[in-house]
Design a protein around this motif. Structure first.
Motif, mmCIF file in Angstrom:
data_model
loop_
_atom_site.group_PDB
_atom_site.id
_atom_site.type_symbol
_atom_site.label_atom_id
_atom_site.label_comp_id
_atom_site.label_asym_id
_atom_site.label_seq_id
_atom_site.Cartn_x
_atom_site.Cartn_y
_atom_site.Cartn_z
ATOM 1 N N ALA A 104 38.420 58.735 30.325
ATOM 2 C CA ALA A 104 38.185 57.548 31.157
ATOM 3 C C ALA A 104 39.472 56.807 31.478
ATOM 4 N N PRO A 105 40.384 56.589 30.518
ATOM 5 C CA PRO A 105 41.632 55.915 30.870
ATOM 6 C C PRO A 105 42.423 56.638 31.959
ATOM 7 N N MET A 106 42.437 57.959 31.923
ATOM 8 C CA MET A 106 43.180 58.703 32.935
ATOM 9 C C MET A 106 42.504 58.591 34.294
ATOM 10 N N GLY A 107 41.183 58.645 34.299
ATOM 11 C CA GLY A 107 40.458 58.572 35.563
ATOM 12 C C GLY A 107 40.424 57.185 36.172
ATOM 13 N N MET A 108 40.439 56.151 35.332
ATOM 14 C CA MET A 108 40.301 54.785 35.820
ATOM 15 C C MET A 108 41.636 54.059 35.969
ATOM 16 N N ALA A 109 42.735 54.756 35.783
ATOM 17 C CA ALA A 109 44.047 54.116 35.925
ATOM 18 C C ALA A 109 44.269 53.535 37.325
ATOM 19 N N PRO A 110 43.935 54.241 38.409
ATOM 20 C CA PRO A 110 44.187 53.663 39.737
ATOM 21 C C PRO A 110 43.419 52.357 39.987
ATOM 22 N N ILE A 111 42.140 52.318 39.678
ATOM 23 C CA ILE A 111 41.372 51.100 39.921
ATOM 24 C C ILE A 111 41.838 49.973 39.008
ATOM 25 N N SER A 112 42.280 50.331 37.809
ATOM 26 C CA SER A 112 42.793 49.307 36.896
ATOM 27 C C SER A 112 44.038 48.657 37.482
ATOM 28 N N HIS A 113 44.907 49.472 38.036
ATOM 29 C CA HIS A 113 46.123 48.938 38.662
ATOM 30 C C HIS A 113 45.771 48.013 39.820
ATOM 31 N N VAL A 114 44.879 48.448 40.679
ATOM 32 C CA VAL A 114 44.504 47.636 41.835
ATOM 33 C C VAL A 114 43.859 46.330 41.397
ATOM 34 N N LEU A 115 42.913 46.422 40.460
ATOM 35 C CA LEU A 115 42.172 45.228 40.039
ATOM 36 C C LEU A 115 43.077 44.227 39.323
ATOM 37 N N PHE A 116 43.795 44.691 38.330
ATOM 38 C CA PHE A 116 44.587 43.773 37.503
ATOM 39 C C PHE A 116 45.803 43.236 38.257
ATOM 40 N N ASN A 117 46.434 44.067 39.064
ATOM 41 C CA ASN A 117 47.679 43.632 39.697
ATOM 42 C C ASN A 117 47.458 42.926 41.026
ATOM 43 N N LYS A 118 46.349 43.225 41.702
ATOM 44 C CA LYS A 118 46.116 42.656 43.034
ATOM 45 C C LYS A 118 45.102 41.507 43.033
ATOM 46 N N PHE A 119 44.222 41.469 42.026
ATOM 47 C CA PHE A 119 43.105 40.524 42.108
ATOM 48 C C PHE A 119 42.981 39.587 40.914
ATOM 49 N N MET A 120 43.080 40.121 39.735
ATOM 50 C CA MET A 120 42.734 39.293 38.579
ATOM 51 C C MET A 120 43.756 38.194 38.334
ATOM 52 N N ARG A 121 43.230 37.024 37.949
ATOM 53 C CA ARG A 121 44.044 35.837 37.681
ATOM 54 C C ARG A 121 43.942 35.511 36.202
ATOM 55 N N PHE A 122 45.089 35.555 35.508
ATOM 56 C CA PHE A 122 45.108 35.318 34.069
ATOM 57 C C PHE A 122 46.518 34.968 33.652
ATOM 58 N N ASN A 123 46.653 34.398 32.493
ATOM 59 C CA ASN A 123 47.963 34.049 31.945
ATOM 60 C C ASN A 123 48.079 34.642 30.543
ATOM 61 N N PRO A 124 48.827 35.729 30.382
ATOM 62 C CA PRO A 124 48.931 36.361 29.061
ATOM 63 C C PRO A 124 49.450 35.431 27.971
ATOM 64 N N LYS A 125 50.198 34.397 28.354
ATOM 65 C CA LYS A 125 50.724 33.467 27.356
ATOM 66 C C LYS A 125 49.668 32.471 26.894
ATOM 67 N N ASN A 126 48.569 32.395 27.599
ATOM 68 C CA ASN A 126 47.439 31.547 27.205
ATOM 69 C C ASN A 126 46.147 32.271 27.540
ATOM 70 N N PRO A 127 45.768 33.251 26.697
ATOM 71 C CA PRO A 127 44.572 34.045 26.990
ATOM 72 C C PRO A 127 43.289 33.220 27.075
ATOM 73 N N GLY A 128 43.306 31.976 26.566
ATOM 74 C CA GLY A 128 42.110 31.155 26.557
ATOM 75 C C GLY A 128 41.955 30.216 27.732
ATOM 76 N N TRP A 129 42.834 30.295 28.726
ATOM 77 C CA TRP A 129 42.702 29.431 29.906
ATOM 78 C C TRP A 129 41.294 29.565 30.480
ATOM 79 N N VAL A 130 40.608 28.447 30.635
ATOM 80 C CA VAL A 130 39.180 28.485 30.937
ATOM 81 C C VAL A 130 38.881 29.114 32.299
ATOM 82 N N ASN A 131 39.767 28.948 33.284
ATOM 83 C CA ASN A 131 39.450 29.446 34.625
ATOM 84 C C ASN A 131 40.057 30.815 34.901
ATOM 85 N N ARG A 132 40.419 31.534 33.854
ATOM 86 C CA ARG A 132 40.914 32.898 34.039
ATOM 87 C C ARG A 132 39.779 33.795 34.517
ATOM 88 N N ASP A 133 40.118 34.844 35.230
ATOM 89 C CA ASP A 133 39.136 35.881 35.509
ATOM 90 C C ASP A 133 38.844 36.635 34.226
#
Length: 721
Positions: free
Chosen positions: A68-97
């Motif tokens: 699954a990781p090998m097959g889902m790598a492309p969609i993961s890249h698109v989703l996380f890098n193009k769409f998802m909003r988050f702050n790794p330095k504060n994983p608990g930010w309430v309005n994160r995706d």
């Protein structure tokens, strides 16, 4: 939508990073260990040479699921890098995706992404994948790993958790968003596979999500046609998109899931534009893309062999002689997006500061909720009772608690699996949580109509709790909590503050008979670590159950409540009951201790009089509403409740399993119940003052020559972890 070489490099890096590898490619076939990744710690990044990290040593063989990781790598890249909003330095930010990996066996994909984006997940953490005490366990666990939202693994659970997260977002937005202040507007994204789609819980949750018109929910279905048994043509040939369409979802299909990055991006954008339906994107992928075994069951949960590892690395542009490669360009790309997320949080903080000036009370309430603390003085609203108060069923006593506290605990969201009138889970002024378009509720409503979906209800509540702004309570019959057992277990494992209101708790429900009368249920859930099982005997104990359930931030609770009326006890108080067990009737000359719960406590009190009047035996009574809380008290207190020197006998109309911890003898029901009026059913099985007295007398006689007689609390070794 233009994708270049760096994007492909990132995708290939995810594939390699998320694929467990081994120095020799060898596999222990007996234990089915899969090779593990070899990595270095984040602080050693200065050892970067060129485009990669040179890894000095490889890690010993371990286990994992590379397909699954090998097959889902492309969609993961698109989703996380193009769409998802988050702050790794504060994983608990309430309005994160939020992101949920429902097919949690592919968790190395998620761990790789978290590492690459800069969460506190080091190369050494990846190196310790599936090792004892690591923060990279074999399936995602929310309390172990920064950036993991919910605990997944049992298939379908994460899917339903995602629905719960979307419910919580919609409700929180309904309560706090105001014109000009779109404080809460995050999306919930979820990956799920064929296994999740087959599980019934996903169908329950998908049906509920469609009804609730959760436009903030986007699911991506990994359509790779492989499950553990091999090709899904052997067991799963339904049209999944037609099913979701029937549930009321917006559906799309990206046919080239291995390569069509533009199509994936367009599909997610389209899904975001649909505001009145949840969305599912069917993504047809090749499991283990790039492997010699791609597209087969051989790459689902089995390690790649040495020659396959080498050719995969070469195919994806990496030096096959290097153990592991993370090009600097990939870090740069992902850290740039992480910085954009941090900036988004800063903008949100400015908006919230302005909001606080205009909506002071709401801002303070949201801030308080995010700490997990309850409002000051809320417990003063809990009802208390005197012995002269009328007998009331504990399900009605529970309703009285909800009626008393709903306005002072605004984060409490109640509900029922289609048993509202029986569970008594709805306060009189409650507004239903419903899409406003239905005309039967509001997004800000605090009463959930889960429908006949016990399993999805429990898993949705786990997601609602995980969101961080809600304390969910949900009702069904105690016997049907067993339908929800998979999700109930995950409530405990993932440390969620969830309350299960479980009414009709025994043979005392009467005429519905053995199909509805729980016998083994309490033993099952008392055996569950990090779960409090309450069976209150009166009003004060019911209030105590709610007090402890609401103040226990990381432990869920099951409240087993009666259909039949219970008298208010002479010796009960809220203060005593919150210890989990206490002396309800004391006598220093007692010859036996009767230990009981719920509806049988008042029967034991009646049996005391019968024993004295008819057999000259003096007894004392202990009420044990929650054994888990009692076990947490110090030993001196527990011995004061169940002392040395006299025998103890437990009395509960359930399985006797487990009661040996607290009693020398057990009077219970180790068979199914019977259909009839509840008093007749109790009489049939001799759960009467006379029946209890008869067994108590036999217990006293049996142990009369045992000197000294130790309390069951006094054990050579009792492990309480």
């Amino acid at each position: 939508m233009a994708y270049g070489e760096v994007d492909q490099l990132a995708i290939n890096t995810i594939r390699c990073l998320a694929t467990p590898t081994s120095p020799e490619g060898s596999v222990n076939q007996e234990t089915k260990h899969h090779p593990n990744i070899a990595t270095q710690h984040r602080k050693e990044f200065n050892r970067l040479t060129g485009l990669s990290i040179q890894i000095d040593a490889t890690f010993k063989a371990n286990s994992g699921h590379p397909g699954a990781p090998m097959g889902m790598a492309p969609i993961s890249h698109v989703l996380f890098n193009k769409f998802m909003r988050f702050n790794p330095k504060n994983p608990g930010w309430v309005n994160r995706d939020r992101f949920v990996l429902s097919n949690g066996h592919g968790c190395m994909l998620q761990y790789a992404l978290l590492h690459l984006f800069g969460y506190e997940l080091s190369m050494d953490d990846l190196k310790n994948f599936r090792h004892i005490d690591s923060i990279t366990p074999g399936h995602p666990e929310a309390h172990d790993t920064p950036g993991i939202e919910v605990t997944t693994g049992p298939l379908g659970q994460g899917f339903a958790n995602a629905v719960g997260l979307a419910v919580a977002q919609a409700h929180t937005a309904g309560v706090f968003n105001k014109p000009g202040y779109d404080l809460i507007n995050n999306y919930t994204y979820c990956f799920f596979g064929d296994g999740c789609a087959m599980e019934g819980i996903a169908s329950e949750a998908a049906s509920a999500a469609g009804h609730l018109q959760l436009g903030n929910l986007i699911m991506i279905y990994d359509d790779n046609h492989i499950s553990i048994d091999g090709d899904t043509k052997c067991a799963f040939t339904e049209d999944v998109l037609k099913r979701f369409e029937a549930y009321g979802w917006h559906t799309q299909h990206v046919e080239q899931g291995d390569t069509d990055l533009e199509g994936m991006e367009a599909a997610i954008k389209k899904a975001q534009e649909v505001k009145d339906k949840p969305s599912v994107i069917k993504l047809t992928t090749t499991i283990g893309y790039g492997s010699k075994l791609q597209g087969t069951g051989g790459v689902h949960g089995n390690p790649l062999k040495e020659d396959d590892i080498l050719q995969v690395k070469k195919k994806f542009g990496f030096n096959p002689e290097e153990t592991f490669v993370v090009p600097q360009e990939v870090y740069d790309m992902y850290h740039k997006h992480a910085s954009e997320g941090a900036a988004a949080e800063q903008e949100w903080n400015k908006l919230f500061e302005k909001y606080s000036g205009e909506y002071k009370d709401l801002a303070a309430d949201l801030s308080r909720r995010l700490t997990g603390k309850l409002p000051e003085g809320w417990q003063n609203k809990l009802p208390t009772y005197k012995p002269s108060d009328p007998a009331i069923a504990s399900r009605k006593l529970s309703e009285s608690v909800l009626e008393a506290i709903y306005d002072v605990v605004p984060e409490l969201v109640s509900g029922s699996a289609d048993l509202t009138g029986s569970n008594n889970t709805r306060w009189k002024s409650a507004v239903d949580f419903q899409p406003p378009s239905t005309g039967i509720g509001e997004w800000s409503g605090r009463y959930m109509r889960y429908g006949v979906r016990e399993h999805a209800m429990a898993a949705m509540m786990n997601g609602m709790s995980a969101y961080g702004t809600i304390i969910p309570a949900g009702g069904t019959f105690l016997n049907f909590v067993s339908y929800a057992a998979g999700a109930v277990r995950l409530s405990s494992l993932s440390h969620q503050r969830v309350i299960y209101v479980a009414t009709h708790d025994s043979i005392g429900l009467g005429e519905d008979g053995p199909t509805h009368q729980p016998i083994e249920t309490l033993a099952h859930f008392r055996a569950l670590p990090n779960m409090m099982v309450w069976r209150p005997a009166d009003g004060n104990e019911t209030s105590a159950a709610y007090y402890v359930a609401l103040t226990s931030h990381e432990t869920p609770s099951i409240l087993a409540l009666t259909r039949q009326n219970l008298p208010q006890l002479e010796g009960s108080t809220l203060e005593k009951a919150i210890k989990g067990g206490y002396v309800a009737l004391e006598d220093k000359n007692a010859q036996i201790t009767l230990v009981s719960t719920g509806s049988e406590v008042s029967l034991c009190l009646e049996a005391v009089k019968y024993l004295k009047d008819n057999q000259g035996i003096t007894a004392r009574v202990v009420s044990m509403p929650c054994v888990e809380v009692f076990d947490a008290q110090d030993k001196d207190y527990r011995l004061s409740v169940i002392p040395d020197g006299i025998p103890s006998m437990s009395v509960e109309v359930m399985s006797t399993l487990g009661w040996e911890k607290y009693s020398h003898e057990q009077f219970g029901l180790n068979r199914f119940g019977a259909s009839g009026a509840y008093k007749d059913v109790y009489k049939k099985f001799e759960f009467t003052p006379e029946g209890i007295a008869k067994r108590a007398a036999a217990t006293v006689d049996f142990y009369k020559d045992v000197k000294p007689l130790r309390s069951p609390i006094n054990r050579a070794f009792l492990q309480l972890i």
